[in-house]
Design an enzyme around this catalytic site. Structure first.
Site, PDB file in Angstrom:
ATOM      1  CG  MET A  15      -1.721  -0.937   1.320  1.00 47.14           C
ATOM      2  SD  MET A  15      -2.605  -1.423   2.734  1.00 47.14           S
ATOM      3  CE  MET A  15      -3.700   0.624   2.879  1.00 47.14           C
ATOM      4  CB  CYS A 105      -0.148   1.734  -8.800  1.00 46.17           C
ATOM      5  SG  CYS A 105      -0.555   3.394  -7.914  1.00 46.17           S
ATOM      6  N   GLY A 207      -8.695  -8.257  -2.128  1.00 51.88           N
ATOM      7  CA  GLY A 207     -10.039  -7.333  -2.316  1.00 51.88           C
ATOM      8  C   GLY A 207     -10.932  -7.856  -1.085  1.00 51.88           C
ATOM      9  N   GLY A 230      -4.473  -5.871   2.812  1.00 47.69           N
ATOM     10  CA  GLY A 230      -4.076  -4.901   2.448  1.00 47.69           C
ATOM     11  C   GLY A 230      -4.848  -3.727   4.050  1.00 47.69           C
TER      12      GLY A 230
END
Length: 323
Positions: A15, A105, A207, A230
């Site tokens: 991240m 990204c 996700g 993340g």
């Protein structure tokens, strides 16, 4: 660790601007991560000096390991196959445990300069980049990639996955949203299922994994035995450990952890960024802990490091008082 009958591997996501080496050190000290991936190194038109890699990934000076022995992989982002290859070789030569290519990204600045998710419109270029990296990096070192399901839509999700595989990648991580989807729920795990069924290399699902229950559902839907977390890793600091069987941290333990992190930051050259960093972390914690939202309303008015740290310590002391 086993969930049901499946061997589970957990990777900490890269991240940008959040999971720097201090946060990697902190989170790997309380979680059994199998791999950590760095924020990206931006590659344009040159072989970057060694100091760039050491600054982003100080773990390279420890053989590509955190202090507790968790392996760390450098991620690079760029669009020119030759320079990506040279920098991939530099990363592993310096000690990175393999090298990862960023094709996911969504940042506008990165996409405008032809990096990250914008490349998902060009599967042939993704293939050429990964192939060049694979040919440059010694065979025993993993060459991996992270993609989203697409840029403006998901029409090329399989073509991009095949491009990565056919170029010789060791494994592929998929964030189950397009660039346009951003981070809005849901994550479209069913697309990962199709890729996992098609590709013979390991596929890592990423996700909307915020809890052990989310991890179990993701694995059931995708059939993957590797997941990447993340934002969930910041919302619940011991998420990886809790997925593998530990009790989730309560607010007291999380607040103590934040104080420890604050002390690490203040001893680091990035101390000037501390107020922004800690407030950013609060935005994630509020999803898991109602107390975080209450405390954030108090500290957001503070501009100095000393005032913020004192507010954290006061809150922790109040929690310890009987009654």
């Amino acid at each position: 660790m086993i969930i049901g009958t499946t061997r589970l591997r957990i990777v900490l996501a890269p991240m940008e601007g959040v999971l720097d080496h201090l946060m990697r050190e902190l989170l790997s000290s309380i979680n059994p991560y199998d791999l950590l991936v760095t924020e990206f190194v931006r590659v344009v038109d040159q072989l970057l000096p060694e100091k760039v890699y050491y600054r982003l990934c100080p773990e390279l000076k420890n053989g590509g390991l955190t202090k507790n022995g968790t392996p760390v992989r450098v991620q690079i982002l760029g669009q020119e196959p030759g320079w990506m290859a040279e920098n991939a070789l530099r990363a592993v030569t310096l000690g990175s445990r393999g090298v990862d290519a960023n094709f996911g990204c969504p940042a506008k600045m990165v996409n405008r300069s032809k990096g990250g998710a914008v490349l998902l419109q060009y599967p042939e270029l993704i293939h050429d980049i990964v192939k060049a990296m694979r040919e440059a990096v010694p065979g025993e070192q993993p060459v991996t990639a992270k993609i989203r399901l697409g840029y403006e839509d998901k029409s090329l999700f399989m073509e991009n996955a095949l491009a990565v595989y056919e170029a010789g990648a060791t494994e592929l991580a998929i964030h189950a949203r397009s660039k346009v989807d951003g981070y809005k729920p849901p994550a479209y795990w069913e697309y990962i299922t199709e890729v996992r069924e098609r590709l013979p290399i390991p596929v890592i699902a990423n996700g909307e994994i915020w809890s052990r229950e989310d991890a179990e559902r993701c694995m059931q839907v995708t059939g993957c035995d590797s997941i990447m977390i993340g934002r969930g890793a910041l919302s619940l600091p011991n998420l990886a450990a809790s997925i593998k069987g530990d009790a989730p941290f309560d607010w007291q333990r999380t607040l103590d952890l934040m104080i420890h992190y604050s002390e690490l930051e203040l001893d680091n050259q990035k101390a000037t960024y501390y107020p922004a960093r800690i407030k950013q972390w609060f935005s994630y914690l509020s999803r898991q802990y109602p107390e975080a939202d209450t405390l954030f309303r108090e500290i957001r008015i503070h501009k100095t490091t000393d005032a913020i740290l004192q507010a954290l310590k006061d809150a922790a002391a109040n929690l310890r008082q009987p009654g």
